[in-house]
Design a protein around this motif. Structure first.
Motif: not given
Length: 926
Positions: A61-67
């Motif tokens: 759910d983190s921004r890093i995973f999305t990036d």
């Protein structure tokens, strides 16, 4: 107390450095665990920094995973495009036909080439791996260059007037020429195929494939008549220049040669033709050659990406799964890293499968439908697909997802999740410890800054540290070098931190990454220690310098300024010295400079003229050297005279008449000082003689009545008076009279020794026997003080050449001293030994009082071993013993070690020949 203070400060410094290491390690933990690096399809590594206050919860759910997921979608989209170029039915197809012009125009119609050529895919890829090769081709004339593609192509490409008869050419002649050209078309060689011709300088001469000279002349005449050869050549080369191809005109031995660069066709087209054979004129060739080169380079690069992506996103090597279906002119195409059975599922079944993975994206571009539980927008997906619209026609469908259970270890998603979970849940604990270490470091630093350099109790002066004595400028330079060195070390360590994180590029395991991070934490801790030590060293030194007030005074500028000021003051105080020394010296330098300038000005003059300034320099410098040598020699003579006077030759007088200038004045002053010393010595000797005479006369005057007193006391003792207190009075009179007699004898002895009015009767003397007699003589006195005497003697007699009566006085004074000042109930050691031609006597005892003075003080006159003067004694015993020993060429030495009192007597052992020499020497002295 001092030791405890030192230990306390040392403990504080150690705690401060431990706090510095703690701060560095905490920062290192954040550094090595807050950077996430993943690979992309281009072989690059993309770094992400974890937001320390990221409260997203789970990693997915983190921004890093999305990036990371967004970049992976970009990679998969590009992979699908490349698969469409190199695969057939999901497998690599090396025999696939590639139309180069069509391939170049797949995105935009940028190439206006009217012709094309088709190659086999694997040959284009190999061509790109080997590299494109360019060769230089030359033509012997402009017409040869124009007619390279055949006679017919000239007229079909550039047109001609149908009415040829006006130029004198019947129309049938042109038809025959074109027919001849077509007949010989198959015999035209391709570039680089003719044997015996260098690839670097391909030379096409006079159309050597032609057999009919008449056809060649006819075509050349047609071109010259219709356009003009030069005009048509310029037209063609201008068009080629606009297409990026340069044609050069060279001059070789007066012959005009045409030169240009052409691509060497490593492989033939599918129709077994070269590039040139596919074209009818030079502009077409330029465009087709550019298309071939671009296609070769693009496909070679795409094939490398294809191999890398297949490894990065292959089934079983990544937690990301994808399925892309599209419809091309060849039918339905599928690009996936999943099982082949997945192809048979319906769109709904595929979507349900990806929903169960965890994070997914389902996108149908033609109906603009997006379904995703990740933070991916429809615009982002549309932009990804629209960039490759030629590869994704209508009916394209994309399913991309990530298994958030991360069953595949070592891929980008798993490593990012592992790093994320190590830092985010513990960030507050790390920050708290960092704050504690920082406060501890600052607190100790503040306390040490407050106390360092302060005056300690019991000390009247401050003692600077060794580092504080270094000049301020040097410390500043050292500080600069230290900062630069630490910065370079920081950059090195910072790079290694990333290298340890990027180590996954070498396919390291998670365990290897963990070990690498531990090593980096040790290195970062060491860097923190070095930084803290450097900061403390320079900061505390600055505090102490400010406290001592020597920040400016210890600088080189201050010392230079003070030196210059002292020099100026000295010059002002001694104007005569300035006039006599500095002004002549400056004149001397100016004269040398003028001679050098004269030599420079006369550098172009005859040689003998240049020698004149050189001769002046030699004469001038030689004269100055002689003058300096004379002054130095005179100064050395004066110093030698001063040394002789200092060493006791007070009668020495310097010959000042032979000296010049300041040296004469200095010699006269030394002679005046010598006269003063001689007068002072004469006066002192006169006073000494008067004092000795006074003591002798007074002693004689005292001795006469003292003898009478002693005699009458002896008479009273014979009367055997027993009644008190008369008997006590007689004993007191006897003791005091004997003491006065001893004092008088000592004064007379000391007076004779100091005045030199003493005669020695030297002879062979057995020192062993003398010591034995002295022990027997003083046995009663020693027993009264309960002193035990231990004597060590050599085997046989120990002969010396001395006066027996004077030696008895020496030994007697030593034993009297023992009886007076030795501690009661102790031992007295008398050691007598012979060694190396010397006889040595040492007497040792323990003093009853503390010996808080030097050995030299004990041998001075009127100095006694007990400062309170509670015991009897004149204070002359040891002085007389030393003087008598030295008069007899012996050595008298006192050694004090705590309360141990030790006297050492050394004499040369008596030998027959030595004895005769001594007798002769004594007579000479008398």
């Amino acid at each position: 107390m001092k030791k405890e203070r030192v230990l306390g400060r040392l403990t504080l410094h150690i705690l401060q450095q431990i706090a510095a290491i703690g701060m560095a390690v905490m920062a290192g933990i954040i550094a090595v665990n807050s950077n996430i690096v993943v690979d992309n399809m281009y072989g690059d590594q993309i770094g992400y920094r974890v937001a320390l206050m990221d409260n997203a919860g789970e990693f997915e759910d983190s921004r890093i995973f999305t990036d990371i997921f967004r970049n992976a979608i970009n990679d998969i989209t590009r992979l699908a495009v490349i698969k469409g170029q190199v695969e057939t039915n999901g497998h690599f197809d090396g025999t696939k036909s590639i139309d180069v012009t069509r391939f170049v125009n797949r995105v935009t119609q940028k190439s206006k080439c009217p012709v094309s050529a088709s190659y086999q895919l694997d040959e284009l890829i190999r061509w790109g791996k080997y590299g494109l090769e360019i060769q230089t081709v030359t033509f012997q004339s402009k017409f040869d260059f124009i007619a390279y593609f055949g006679y017919e192509s000239i007229f079909t490409s550039y047109g001609y007037d149908s009415d040829l008869e006006q130029f004198g050419f019947p129309e049938e002649a042109l038809s025959d020429l074109i027919a001849w050209d077509i007949q010989n078309e198959l015999d035209r060689p391709a570039v680089g195929e003719t044997s015996g011709i260098s690839q670097e300088d391909r030379l096409v001469t006079d159309f050597d494939f032609m057999e009919q000279e008449e056809a060649y002349r006819t075509a050349r005449d047609y071109v010259e008549s219709c356009w003009g050869i030069d005009s048509l050549f310029n037209r063609i080369t201008t068009e080629m220049a606009m297409l990026g191809k340069q044609v050069l005109i060279l001059d070789r031995g007066g012959q005009e040669i045409i030169s240009m660069e052409m691509l060497v066709p490593r492989y033939a087209t599918l129709t077994e033709q070269s590039i040139a054979a596919s074209c009818s004129n030079w502009p077409e060739y330029c465009m087709l050659e550019a298309n071939v080169m671009e296609t070769v380079e693009t496909l070679a690069n795409n094939y490398s990406l294809y191999q890398r992506q297949n490894d990065l996103y292959a089934q079983g090597k990544t937690n990301l799964q994808f399925f892309i279906s599209t419809t091309t002119r060849d039918g339905q195409e599928y690009y996936t890293n999943m099982e082949e059975s997945f192809v048979g599922l319906t769109d709904l079944e595929k979507t349900d499968y990806f929903r169960r993975l965890g994070k997914y994206v389902v996108y149908f571009p033609d109906i603009m439908r997006l379904e995703s539980n990740a933070d991916i927008t429809e615009d982002e997906m549309f932009n990804n697909v629209s960039d490759y619209e030629y590869a994704f026609p209508k009916n394209t469908k994309l399913w991309i997802g990530v298994n958030t259970d991360f069953p595949v270890r070592q891929d980008q998603f798993y490593l990012a999740q592992d790093t994320y979970n190590k830092i985010i849940p513990h960030i507050w604990i790390i920050l708290v410890f960092s704050g504690i270490f920082a406060l501890l470091w600052l607190g100790i630093g503040g306390y040490v800054s407050y106390t360092t350099g302060r005056q300690e109790e019991g000390k009247t002066t401050l003692t600077p540290y060794i580092f504080d004595r270094i000049p301020t400028e040097l410390v500043m330079a050292l500080l600069l070098f230290t900062v630069l060195g630490l910065w370079q070390l920081f950059e090195l360590i910072y790079g290694n931190v990333y290298n340890s994180v990027f180590y996954r590029g070498n396919r390291a395991t998670v365990q290897q990454l963990a070990v690498a991070k531990q090593y980096m934490l040790i290195i970062i801790g060491g860097f923190g220690l070095l930084s803290s030590l450097a900061a403390c060293l320079f900061w505390y030194s600055l505090v102490r310098r400010l406290r001592y007030g020597n920040l400016w005074k210890s600088s080189i500028l201050y010392r230079l300024g003070r030196g210059v000021g002292k020099g100026l003051n000295r010059m002002l105080a001694n104007p005569n010295a300035v006039i006599r020394t500095l002004m002549p010296y400056n004149i001397f330098l100016l004269a040398n400079l003028l001679c050098v300038l004269a030599m420079y000005e006369l550098r172009e003059a005859p040689g003998w003229m240049m020698l004149l300034p050189l001769l002046c320099i030699v004469l001038l410098d030689g004269g100055v050297g002689i003058y300096i040598f004379r002054r130095s020699a005179e100064r050395s003579e004066i110093i030698s005279g001063i040394s002789r006077i200092r060493d006791g030759d007070i009668s020495y007088v310097l010959d000042s008449e032979q000296l010049r200038g300041d040296n004469r004045e200095l010699a006269a002053s030394v002679n005046n000082m010598g006269d003063g010393i001689r007068k002072a010595v004469a006066t002192s000797m006169k006073d000494e003689r008067m004092q000795a005479d006074l003591i002798t006369n007074v002693s004689h005057d005292i001795k006469t009545p003292l003898t009478s007193i002693i005699n009458y006391v002896n008479l009273l003792k014979r009367e055997k008076i027993t009644q008190e207190p008369a008997c006590g009075y007689i004993k007191v009179l006897d003791a005091k009279a004997q003491r006065l007699k001893q004092l008088t004898d000592d004064l007379l002895e000391a007076s004779k020794i100091s005045s030199g009015n003493i005669t020695l009767d030297n002879s062979r003397l057995d020192l062993t026997e003398l010591v034995r007699q002295s022990v027997g003589e003083f046995s009663e006195k020693l027993e009264e003080k309960k002193l035990q005497i231990l004597v060590t003697e050599p085997s046989g007699p120990a002969y010396i050449y001395a006066d027996s009566r004077r030696m008895w006085r020496v030994v007697e004074n030593l034993f009297n001293n023992i009886c007076k000042y030795a501690m009661e109930g102790t031992r007295v050691y008398v050691d007598l030994e012979k060694a190396e031609g010397m006889v040595t006597v040492s007497v040792k005892n323990i003093s009853e009082t503390s010996l808080n003075f030097s050995p030299d003080e004990l041998t001075e006159r009127f100095v006694r071993g007990d400062v309170s003067r509670s015991s009897e004694g004149s204070g002359l015993g040891l002085s007389i013993a030393r003087n008598l020993t030295e008069l007899q060429k012996g050595e008298f030495r006192i050694v004090l070690d705590g309360d141990l009192f030790k006297v050492i007597l050394r004499f040369q052992e008596y030998q027959e020949q030595a004895g005769e020499d001594n007798k002769t020497e004594n007579k000479a002295e008398e």
